[in-house]
Design a protein around this motif. Structure first.
Motif, short mmCIF file in Angstrom:
data_model
loop_
_atom_site.label_atom_id
_atom_site.label_comp_id
_atom_site.label_asym_id
_atom_site.label_seq_id
_atom_site.Cartn_x
_atom_site.Cartn_y
_atom_site.Cartn_z
N VAL A 41 0.84 -1.21 0.00
CA VAL A 41 0.00 0.00 0.00
C VAL A 41 0.86 1.25 0.00
O VAL A 41 0.60 2.22 -0.74
CB VAL A 41 -0.95 -0.02 1.21
CG1 VAL A 41 -1.65 1.33 1.35
CG2 VAL A 41 -1.98 -1.14 1.07
N VAL A 42 1.92 1.26 0.83
CA VAL A 42 2.81 2.42 0.89
C VAL A 42 3.47 2.65 -0.47
O VAL A 42 3.59 3.80 -0.93
CB VAL A 42 3.87 2.22 1.98
CG1 VAL A 42 4.95 3.30 1.88
CG2 VAL A 42 3.23 2.27 3.36
N ALA A 43 3.88 1.56 -1.13
CA ALA A 43 4.51 1.69 -2.45
C ALA A 43 3.55 2.32 -3.45
O ALA A 43 3.93 3.19 -4.24
CB ALA A 43 4.98 0.33 -2.94
N ILE A 44 2.30 1.88 -3.43
CA ILE A 44 1.31 2.41 -4.38
C ILE A 44 1.02 3.89 -4.11
O ILE A 44 0.87 4.69 -5.04
CB ILE A 44 0.02 1.59 -4.30
CG1 ILE A 44 0.27 0.17 -4.84
CG2 ILE A 44 -1.11 2.26 -5.07
CD1 ILE A 44 -0.90 -0.77 -4.66
N LEU A 45 0.98 4.27 -2.81
CA LEU A 45 0.67 5.65 -2.46
C LEU A 45 1.87 6.59 -2.62
O LEU A 45 1.70 7.76 -2.95
CB LEU A 45 0.16 5.71 -1.02
CG LEU A 45 -1.17 4.99 -0.73
CD1 LEU A 45 -1.50 5.09 0.75
CD2 LEU A 45 -2.29 5.57 -1.58
N ALA A 46 3.08 6.06 -2.39
CA ALA A 46 4.25 6.93 -2.38
C ALA A 46 4.92 7.07 -3.74
O ALA A 46 5.62 8.05 -3.98
CB ALA A 46 5.27 6.41 -1.36
N LEU A 47 4.71 6.07 -4.61
CA LEU A 47 5.38 6.09 -5.91
C LEU A 47 4.37 6.40 -7.02
O LEU A 47 3.15 6.29 -6.80
CB LEU A 47 6.03 4.73 -6.18
CG LEU A 47 7.13 4.30 -5.20
CD1 LEU A 47 7.57 2.87 -5.52
CD2 LEU A 47 8.31 5.25 -5.27
N LEU A 49 2.03 5.67 -10.14
CA LEU A 49 1.15 4.51 -10.20
C LEU A 49 1.82 3.27 -10.77
O LEU A 49 1.76 2.19 -10.16
CB LEU A 49 -0.10 4.85 -11.03
CG LEU A 49 -1.13 3.72 -11.14
CD1 LEU A 49 -1.62 3.32 -9.75
CD2 LEU A 49 -2.29 4.14 -12.03
N GLY A 50 2.49 3.40 -11.91
CA GLY A 50 3.11 2.24 -12.54
C GLY A 50 4.16 1.58 -11.67
O GLY A 50 4.05 0.39 -11.34
N PRO A 51 5.21 2.31 -11.24
CA PRO A 51 6.22 1.72 -10.37
C PRO A 51 5.64 1.23 -9.03
O PRO A 51 6.07 0.20 -8.50
CB PRO A 51 7.21 2.86 -10.14
CG PRO A 51 7.05 3.72 -11.35
CD PRO A 51 5.59 3.66 -11.69
N GLY A 52 4.67 1.97 -8.49
CA GLY A 52 4.07 1.56 -7.23
C GLY A 52 3.37 0.23 -7.32
O GLY A 52 3.53 -0.65 -6.46
N VAL A 53 2.59 0.05 -8.39
CA VAL A 53 1.90 -1.22 -8.59
C VAL A 53 2.91 -2.35 -8.82
O VAL A 53 2.74 -3.47 -8.31
CB VAL A 53 0.93 -1.12 -9.78
CG1 VAL A 53 0.39 -2.50 -10.15
CG2 VAL A 53 -0.21 -0.18 -9.45
N LEU A 54 3.98 -2.05 -9.55
CA LEU A 54 5.01 -3.06 -9.80
C LEU A 54 5.68 -3.50 -8.52
O LEU A 54 5.86 -4.71 -8.28
CB LEU A 54 6.06 -2.50 -10.78
CG LEU A 54 7.22 -3.44 -11.12
CD1 LEU A 54 6.69 -4.71 -11.78
CD2 LEU A 54 8.22 -2.74 -12.01
N VAL A 55 6.04 -2.54 -7.67
CA VAL A 55 6.68 -2.88 -6.40
C VAL A 55 5.73 -3.70 -5.53
O VAL A 55 6.12 -4.70 -4.92
CB VAL A 55 7.12 -1.61 -5.65
CG1 VAL A 55 7.55 -1.94 -4.22
CG2 VAL A 55 8.25 -0.93 -6.40
N ALA A 56 4.47 -3.29 -5.48
CA ALA A 56 3.48 -4.03 -4.69
C ALA A 56 3.33 -5.45 -5.19
O ALA A 56 3.26 -6.41 -4.40
CB ALA A 56 2.14 -3.30 -4.73
N ALA A 57 3.29 -5.62 -6.51
CA ALA A 57 3.15 -6.96 -7.09
C ALA A 57 4.35 -7.83 -6.77
O ALA A 57 4.22 -9.01 -6.45
CB ALA A 57 2.95 -6.86 -8.60
N VAL A 58 5.54 -7.24 -6.83
CA VAL A 58 6.77 -8.00 -6.53
C VAL A 58 6.78 -8.44 -5.07
O VAL A 58 7.11 -9.59 -4.75
CB VAL A 58 8.01 -7.16 -6.85
CG1 VAL A 58 9.27 -7.83 -6.30
CG2 VAL A 58 8.14 -6.98 -8.36
#
Length: 222
Positions: A41-47, A49-58
């Motif tokens: 969630v933090v990755a999606i909110l802080a980054l 959209l594209g990179p945030g979703v990628l980090v969350a998925a990883v």
């Protein structure tokens, strides 16, 4: 031969240890899942959209992708003679699998094969674990030698090679275990908690841990 329910054979002394293991295993599992969700969630909110979703998925995929295998060895001592030890390891509740049969909803055995039934997600899902025991040629001057082949959900899970020697005052048990499949990082807390209570659970069954090793690897073992 029809299956028999062997739940009555679970040693009463094992119960408290297994309950402590179960409570901590569940708590650590939930803590890992919640921590991963927070990071996602933090990755999606802080980054962006594209990179945030990628980090969350990883992060979430890393918990589930089967990448790790486990192996270990143990030397146990007990007052029981080798024949009695071999009978325990060949029975429906072998000592090293205490955290499996100790929490099973049902235990059945038929012709040397034990089956443990587990339910989870409030009974909505279930899985079976089977333990098949075979005699093998003794190593060196061992008095007894067995192999336990464990499957879960119809797929190989682990192999245990067990050798038993007469110590003159009881028995010495040499045991080696290798996981037959890879598992995700979400299973690590379960393994670490089991390691924390392993000696206590074996002591409740009359075995002292003289030596033990355990390791994890992302590569196949030789």
């Amino acid at each position: 031969m029809s299956p028999t329910d062997d739940r009555r054979e679970v040693p009463p002394a094992v119960g408290p240890v297994v309950r402590r293991y179960r409570r901590l295993e569940r708590a650590s599992g939930w803590a890992l899942a919640i921590g991963a969700a927070v990071v996602a969630v933090v990755a999606i909110l802080a980054l962006p959209l594209g990179p945030g979703v990628l980090v969350a998925a990883v992060v979430l995929a890393a918990l589930r992708v089967p990448v790790v295998r486990r192996r270990g060895t143990a030397r146990l001592t007990t007052d029981a003679d080798p024949a009695a030890v071999a009978a325990e390891f060949a029975g429906p509740t072998p000592p090293p699998l205490v955290f499996q049969w100790g929490v099973a909803d049902e235990i059945r055995s038929t012709g040397g094969v034990a089956t443990y039934e587990f339910s989870y997600l409030f009974g909505l899902r279930s899985v079976s674990m089977t333990v098949e025991v075979r005699s093998r040629d003794p190593d060196g001057d061992a008095d007894e030698a067995l192999e336990l082949e464990v499957s879960a959900g119809g797929m190989p899970w682990a192999r245990y090679a067990v050798s038993v020697w007469d110590s003159g005052e009881g028995s010495v048990v040499e045991m080696a275990v290798v996981s037959s499949r890879r598992f995700g990082l979400r299973r690590l807390p379960q393994g670490l908690v089991a390691g924390r209570y392993y000696a206590d659970a074996l002591a409740a069954q009359g075995y002292a841990v003289a030596d033990r090793t355990s390791s994890f690897s992302i590569r196949d073992f030789d």
